[in-house]
Design a protein around this motif. Structure first.
Motif, PDB file in Angstrom:
ATOM      1  N   SER A 196       0.812  -1.226   0.000  1.00 49.38           N
ATOM      2  CA  SER A 196       0.000   0.000   0.000  1.00 49.38           C
ATOM      3  C   SER A 196       0.841   1.270   0.000  1.00 49.38           C
ATOM      4  CB  SER A 196      -0.911   0.013   1.228  1.00 49.38           C
ATOM      5  OG  SER A 196      -0.135  -0.018   2.423  1.00 49.38           O
ATOM      6  N   PHE A 197       2.154   1.142   0.040  1.00 56.01           N
ATOM      7  CA  PHE A 197       3.030   2.304   0.166  1.00 56.01           C
ATOM      8  C   PHE A 197       2.818   3.317  -0.957  1.00 56.01           C
ATOM      9  CE2 PHE A 197       7.214   4.326  -0.761  1.00 56.01           C
ATOM     10  CZ  PHE A 197       7.313   5.097   0.389  1.00 56.01           C
ATOM     11  N   GLY A 198       2.574   2.835  -2.170  1.00 54.27           N
ATOM     12  CA  GLY A 198       2.425   3.715  -3.316  1.00 54.27           C
ATOM     13  C   GLY A 198       1.183   4.576  -3.293  1.00 54.27           C
ATOM     14  N   THR A 199       0.293   4.354  -2.337  1.00 50.73           N
ATOM     15  CA  THR A 199      -0.954   5.123  -2.288  1.00 50.73           C
ATOM     16  C   THR A 199      -0.837   6.378  -1.414  1.00 50.73           C
ATOM     17  OG1 THR A 199      -1.805   3.876  -0.386  1.00 50.73           O
ATOM     18  CG2 THR A 199      -2.280   3.003  -2.593  1.00 50.73           C
ATOM     19  N   ILE A 200       0.257   6.505  -0.670  1.00 48.93           N
ATOM     20  CA  ILE A 200       0.386   7.673   0.203  1.00 48.93           C
ATOM     21  C   ILE A 200       0.918   8.873  -0.588  1.00 48.93           C
ATOM     22  CG2 ILE A 200       0.820   6.158   2.166  1.00 48.93           C
ATOM     23  CD1 ILE A 200       3.732   7.057   2.122  1.00 48.93           C
ATOM     24  N   ASP A 201       0.912  10.036   0.030  1.00 48.31           N
ATOM     25  CA  ASP A 201       1.361  11.266  -0.622  1.00 48.31           C
ATOM     26  C   ASP A 201       2.768  11.096  -1.193  1.00 48.31           C
ATOM     27  OD1 ASP A 201       1.052  14.357  -0.943  1.00 48.31           O
ATOM     28  OD2 ASP A 201       2.987  14.079   0.069  1.00 48.31           O
ATOM     29  N   ILE A 202       2.975  11.593  -2.419  1.00 45.17           N
ATOM     30  CA  ILE A 202       4.234  11.366  -3.121  1.00 45.17           C
ATOM     31  C   ILE A 202       5.417  11.984  -2.380  1.00 45.17           C
ATOM     32  CG2 ILE A 202       4.009  13.419  -4.578  1.00 45.17           C
ATOM     33  CD1 ILE A 202       5.413  10.023  -5.717  1.00 45.17           C
ATOM     34  N   ASP A 203       5.228  13.139  -1.748  1.00 43.82           N
ATOM     35  CA  ASP A 203       6.319  13.768  -1.001  1.00 43.82           C
ATOM     36  C   ASP A 203       6.673  12.969   0.245  1.00 43.82           C
ATOM     37  OD1 ASP A 203       6.607  15.873  -2.806  1.00 43.82           O
ATOM     38  OD2 ASP A 203       5.046  17.047  -1.829  1.00 43.82           O
ATOM     39  N   LYS A 204       5.662  12.339   0.850  1.00 43.42           N
ATOM     40  CA  LYS A 204       5.922  11.478   2.003  1.00 43.42           C
ATOM     41  C   LYS A 204       6.683  10.225   1.561  1.00 43.42           C
ATOM     42  CE  LYS A 204       5.699  10.004   6.218  1.00 43.42           C
ATOM     43  NZ  LYS A 204       6.552  10.634   7.270  1.00 43.42           N
ATOM     44  N   GLN A 205       6.333   9.723   0.376  1.00 40.51           N
ATOM     45  CA  GLN A 205       7.074   8.582  -0.158  1.00 40.51           C
ATOM     46  C   GLN A 205       8.554   8.916  -0.309  1.00 40.51           C
ATOM     47  OE1 GLN A 205       5.352   6.488  -3.584  1.00 40.51           O
ATOM     48  NE2 GLN A 205       3.390   7.478  -3.163  1.00 40.51           N
ATOM     49  N   LEU A 206       8.821  10.113  -0.810  1.00 40.89           N
ATOM     50  CA  LEU A 206      10.213  10.547  -0.973  1.00 40.89           C
ATOM     51  C   LEU A 206      10.941  10.535   0.366  1.00 40.89           C
ATOM     52  CD1 LEU A 206      12.575  11.842  -2.519  1.00 40.89           C
ATOM     53  CD2 LEU A 206      11.477  14.072  -2.137  1.00 40.89           C
TER      54      LEU A 206
END
Length: 264
Positions: A196-206
């Motif tokens: 599910s990681f890819g569903t969170i905010d893109i900046d948070k992913q970074l």
């Protein structure tokens, strides 16, 4: 029958075997008659192609073109591919610039249909360069038919190398990693990130990618993987974690089956 790669083991042992035998196995694979005919056809014909419409209208040419970028699954999406190529890359509103998967951007830039009056298909060595990439990726596909983890591990050095060489910020390079599905899968697996990681905010992913990269490899930069030792460390962590995940899934399936049998 064409040569099928041999991967006798999974995990680190399989990777070590593949590294030792890759050159021999790839040479045998590339000697296949069908592959050689497709490569020859592309090299002899691509110079006659001056528009995206002509390219997508020739399924045999398109198959090689897409295969060179790992986009073979799009062989039937001719309207979409034509749009990507015709838009080019110079306009910020071009379709390739809006897609998260940057392999389309790379393809549009290399073919140049939307960027130049004369596309790059007219360059004398264009056919050779494209078919070399095609042969490499087709071998990876064949390896993936035996073991998908090995296919992903093989693509690491090339795909990361393309990103490390860019003159952009570290954040920009991480976004490029996130925009390359095979690379993203390797990093998510190696860093222990959930599906599910890819569903969170893109900046948070970074932030998470940088934080976990520093924790596991000692630095938060993508450029660190230009070092062979660091790249090998990433590869081995990916293979180990993937093998553990598959083993856990198999155990869970076996447990469910055993429970059902006990109640039957």
């Amino acid at each position: 029958m064409s040569f099928q790669p041999v991967i006798p083991f999974s995990g680190a042992a399989g990777w070590a075997f593949l590294q030792r035998t890759k050159d021999v196995q790839q040479t045998a694979f590339e000697s296949g008659a069908v592959l050689q005919r497709d490569v020859q056809y592309f090299q002899e014909t691509i110079g006659e192609i001056t528009t995206a419409e002509q390219l997508v209208s020739d399924r045999r040419l398109l198959s090689v073109a897409l295969g060179a970028y790992g986009l073979s699954d799009d062989i039937n999406n001719t309207y979409f591919i034509r749009k990507v190529l015709e838009d080019g890359t110079l306009d910020s509103d071009a379709l390739a610039n809006k897609l998260s998967d940057k392999r389309y951007l790379e393809m549009a830039k290399d073919f140049g249909f939307g960027d130049y009056n004369i596309p790059r298909t007219q360059i004398s060595d264009f056919g050779t360069k494209t078919t070399e990439a095609y042969k490499e990726r087709q071998f990876e596909v064949a390896v993936g038919n035996q073991n998908q983890d090995m296919r992903l591990a093989m693509s690491l050095e090339r795909d990361l190398g393309n990103i490390v060489g860019k003159s952009t910020s570290n954040a920009g390079k991480w976004y490029s990693v996130m925009g390359n599905p095979p690379l993203r899968q390797v990093f998510e697996t190696a860093l222990g990130l959930p599906p599910s990681f890819g569903t969170i905010d893109i900046d948070k992913q970074l932030e998470v990618f940088q934080e976990k990269s520093e924790r596991y490899f000692g630095a938060s930069t993508v450029d660190q993987f230009s070092e062979p030792d660091r790249l090998e460390e990433l590869t081995r962590l990916f293979l180990a974690r993937s093998q553990i995940a598959q083993g856990t899934a198999a155990l869970s399936s076996n447990s469910i089956a055993l429970t059902l049998l006990q109640y039957a």
